[in-house]
Scaffold this motif. Structure first.
Motif, PDB file in Angstrom:
ATOM      1  N   ALA A 106      -7.838  -0.706  -1.118  1.00 54.75           N
ATOM      2  CA  ALA A 106      -6.796  -1.388  -1.885  1.00 54.75           C
ATOM      3  C   ALA A 106      -5.531  -0.531  -1.917  1.00 54.75           C
ATOM      4  O   ALA A 106      -4.411  -1.042  -1.763  1.00 54.75           O
ATOM      5  N   ALA A 107      -5.696   0.783  -2.099  1.00 49.14           N
ATOM      6  CA  ALA A 107      -4.538   1.684  -2.048  1.00 49.14           C
ATOM      7  C   ALA A 107      -3.925   1.690  -0.649  1.00 49.14           C
ATOM      8  O   ALA A 107      -2.695   1.726  -0.503  1.00 49.14           O
ATOM      9  N   GLY A 108      -4.774   1.623   0.373  1.00 50.20           N
ATOM     10  CA  GLY A 108      -4.278   1.549   1.750  1.00 50.20           C
ATOM     11  C   GLY A 108      -3.462   0.295   1.981  1.00 50.20           C
ATOM     12  O   GLY A 108      -2.427   0.324   2.653  1.00 50.20           O
ATOM     13  N   LEU A 109      -3.886  -0.829   1.412  1.00 53.07           N
ATOM     14  CA  LEU A 109      -3.126  -2.076   1.533  1.00 53.07           C
ATOM     15  C   LEU A 109      -1.787  -1.957   0.809  1.00 53.07           C
ATOM     16  O   LEU A 109      -0.752  -2.389   1.319  1.00 53.07           O
ATOM     17  N   ALA A 110      -1.788  -1.350  -0.376  1.00 49.71           N
ATOM     18  CA  ALA A 110      -0.548  -1.174  -1.129  1.00 49.71           C
ATOM     19  C   ALA A 110       0.435  -0.287  -0.353  1.00 49.71           C
ATOM     20  O   ALA A 110       1.629  -0.600  -0.276  1.00 49.71           O
ATOM     21  N   ILE A 111      -0.051   0.784   0.236  1.00 49.43           N
ATOM     22  CA  ILE A 111       0.803   1.663   1.034  1.00 49.43           C
ATOM     23  C   ILE A 111       1.355   0.906   2.242  1.00 49.43           C
ATOM     24  O   ILE A 111       2.540   1.007   2.577  1.00 49.43           O
ATOM     25  N   THR A 112       0.507   0.127   2.895  1.00 46.23           N
ATOM     26  CA  THR A 112       0.930  -0.656   4.053  1.00 46.23           C
ATOM     27  C   THR A 112       2.022  -1.648   3.673  1.00 46.23           C
ATOM     28  O   THR A 112       3.034  -1.771   4.369  1.00 46.23           O
ATOM     29  N   LEU A 113       1.826  -2.371   2.582  1.00 46.96           N
ATOM     30  CA  LEU A 113       2.831  -3.342   2.161  1.00 46.96           C
ATOM     31  C   LEU A 113       4.146  -2.653   1.795  1.00 46.96           C
ATOM     32  O   LEU A 113       5.231  -3.149   2.112  1.00 46.96           O
ATOM     33  N   PHE A 114       4.073  -1.512   1.120  1.00 44.77           N
ATOM     34  CA  PHE A 114       5.279  -0.764   0.749  1.00 44.77           C
ATOM     35  C   PHE A 114       6.027  -0.324   2.007  1.00 44.77           C
ATOM     36  O   PHE A 114       7.238  -0.517   2.124  1.00 44.77           O
ATOM     37  N   LEU A 115       5.313   0.280   2.961  1.00 36.24           N
ATOM     38  CA  LEU A 115       5.960   0.734   4.187  1.00 36.24           C
ATOM     39  C   LEU A 115       6.479  -0.429   5.017  1.00 36.24           C
ATOM     40  O   LEU A 115       7.570  -0.348   5.608  1.00 36.24           O
ATOM     41  N   ALA A 116       5.741  -1.518   5.076  1.00 38.83           N
ATOM     42  CA  ALA A 116       6.179  -2.680   5.843  1.00 38.83           C
ATOM     43  C   ALA A 116       7.448  -3.280   5.258  1.00 38.83           C
ATOM     44  O   ALA A 116       8.324  -3.757   5.993  1.00 38.83           O
ATOM     45  N   VAL A 148      -3.903  -5.761   8.017  1.00 34.70           N
ATOM     46  CA  VAL A 148      -5.307  -5.402   8.221  1.00 34.70           C
ATOM     47  C   VAL A 148      -5.429  -3.995   8.804  1.00 34.70           C
ATOM     48  O   VAL A 148      -6.177  -3.155   8.292  1.00 34.70           O
ATOM     49  N   VAL A 149      -4.667  -3.718   9.856  1.00 28.18           N
ATOM     50  CA  VAL A 149      -4.751  -2.407  10.500  1.00 28.18           C
ATOM     51  C   VAL A 149      -4.230  -1.319   9.560  1.00 28.18           C
ATOM     52  O   VAL A 149      -4.810  -0.234   9.458  1.00 28.18           O
ATOM     53  N   GLY A 150      -3.155  -1.605   8.853  1.00 27.40           N
ATOM     54  CA  GLY A 150      -2.608  -0.622   7.922  1.00 27.40           C
ATOM     55  C   GLY A 150      -3.559  -0.322   6.778  1.00 27.40           C
ATOM     56  O   GLY A 150      -3.774   0.836   6.416  1.00 27.40           O
ATOM     57  N   ALA A 151      -4.148  -1.371   6.177  1.00 23.43           N
ATOM     58  CA  ALA A 151      -5.096  -1.163   5.077  1.00 23.43           C
ATOM     59  C   ALA A 151      -6.313  -0.392   5.558  1.00 23.43           C
ATOM     60  O   ALA A 151      -6.790   0.529   4.884  1.00 23.43           O
ATOM     61  N   TRP A 152      -6.814  -0.747   6.733  1.00 20.32           N
ATOM     62  CA  TRP A 152      -7.970  -0.030   7.286  1.00 20.32           C
ATOM     63  C   TRP A 152      -7.612   1.423   7.587  1.00 20.32           C
ATOM     64  O   TRP A 152      -8.343   2.343   7.232  1.00 20.32           O
ATOM     65  N   GLY A 153      -6.464   1.647   8.224  1.00 19.76           N
ATOM     66  CA  GLY A 153      -6.070   3.000   8.609  1.00 19.76           C
ATOM     67  C   GLY A 153      -5.804   3.893   7.403  1.00 19.76           C
ATOM     68  O   GLY A 153      -6.344   4.998   7.306  1.00 19.76           O
ATOM     69  N   LEU A 207      -1.975  -8.817  11.208  1.00 20.46           N
ATOM     70  CA  LEU A 207      -2.454  -7.650  11.942  1.00 20.46           C
ATOM     71  C   LEU A 207      -1.934  -6.351  11.322  1.00 20.46           C
ATOM     72  O   LEU A 207      -2.683  -5.381  11.155  1.00 20.46           O
ATOM     73  N   ILE A 208      -0.660  -6.327  10.964  1.00 18.72           N
ATOM     74  CA  ILE A 208      -0.082  -5.130  10.342  1.00 18.72           C
ATOM     75  C   ILE A 208      -0.798  -4.828   9.032  1.00 18.72           C
ATOM     76  O   ILE A 208      -1.143  -3.677   8.749  1.00 18.72           O
TER      77      ILE A 208
END
Length: 161
Positions: free
Chosen positions: A13-23, A44-49, A41-42
C-alpha cells in the motif's frame, strides 16, 4: 490477519502511494486524463517494485512493542527456538504439542492419505517418534477414543508458542 501478511499489505500500500505521488509529478498530465493500460501498468509495477523494496529494507527488523522496531542481527537466538535436528525422531517422541487449527489425522503421511478423524484446535497430540519429512505420526484422544495417525507438523505448537 497474520502479522507477516499485514506487514506485506502495508508495504505494498505504501508502494502504491509512492508510485501515485511520483507519477503525479514525473509524468505528463495528459497521461492521466482517462484510464488506460499504461496507467494501470505504471501503478501495478510501481506498487510491486516499491513494496518489494520496502519489505527488503525492513527484513532485518522485527516488532518489539507498539510502534518500535528492533534489529534481529544482534539478538541472541534462544535455544528453544532452534528446531529439532532432522533424522532424530527420539527428540520429539513423547513431547506433547497443541493443535494450532483443526487438524486432519491421516492413515499415512501425505495429503492424499485417507482422513481418519479431525482433531479439534487446542487438542493435545503426542508424537510417537516416526517422521516422514514434515509429517509426524502422533497419538491423540478424540471424543474419548485414542487414535494414532499422521499429521503435518506445521500445524502443531509447543506450549508458549
Amino acid at each position: 490477519m497474520e502479522t507477516a501478511k499485514l506487514y506485506a499489505a502495508c508495504a505494498f500500500a505504501a508502494g502504491l502511494a509512492i508510485t501515485l505521488f511520483l507519477a503525479a509529478y514525473l509524468t505528463p498530465n495528459q497521461w492521466w486524463r482517462r484510464a488506460n493500460a499504461r496507467a494501470l501498468l505504471i501503478m501495478v509495477v510501481g506498487a510491486w517494485g516499491f513494496g518489494s523494496l520496502i519489505l527488503y529494507a525492513v527484513q532485518g527488523t522485527r516488532p518489539v512493542a507498539a510502534g518500535t522496531l528492533e534489529s534481529t542481527a544482534a539478538a541472541p537466538v534462544p535455544t528453544s527456538a532452534i528446531p529439532d535436528p532432522p533424522n532424530e525422531p527420539d527428540l520429539i517422541a513423547g513431547r506433547p504439542f497443541q493443535v494450532h487449527r483443526d487438524l486432519n489425522l491421516r492413515a499415512a503421511a501425505g495429503v492424499h492419505a485417507a482422513r481418519l478423524v479431525t482433531v479439534p484446535m487446542g487438542a493435545t497430540v503426542t508424537p510417537t517418534g516416526a517422521r516422514e519429512g514434515d509429517w509426524w505420526q502422533v497419538t491423540t484422544s478424540v471424543d474419548g477414543h485414542k487414535k494414532t495417525g499422521w499429521v503435518s507438523s506445521l500445524w502443531l505448537r509447543r506450549d508458549g508458542e
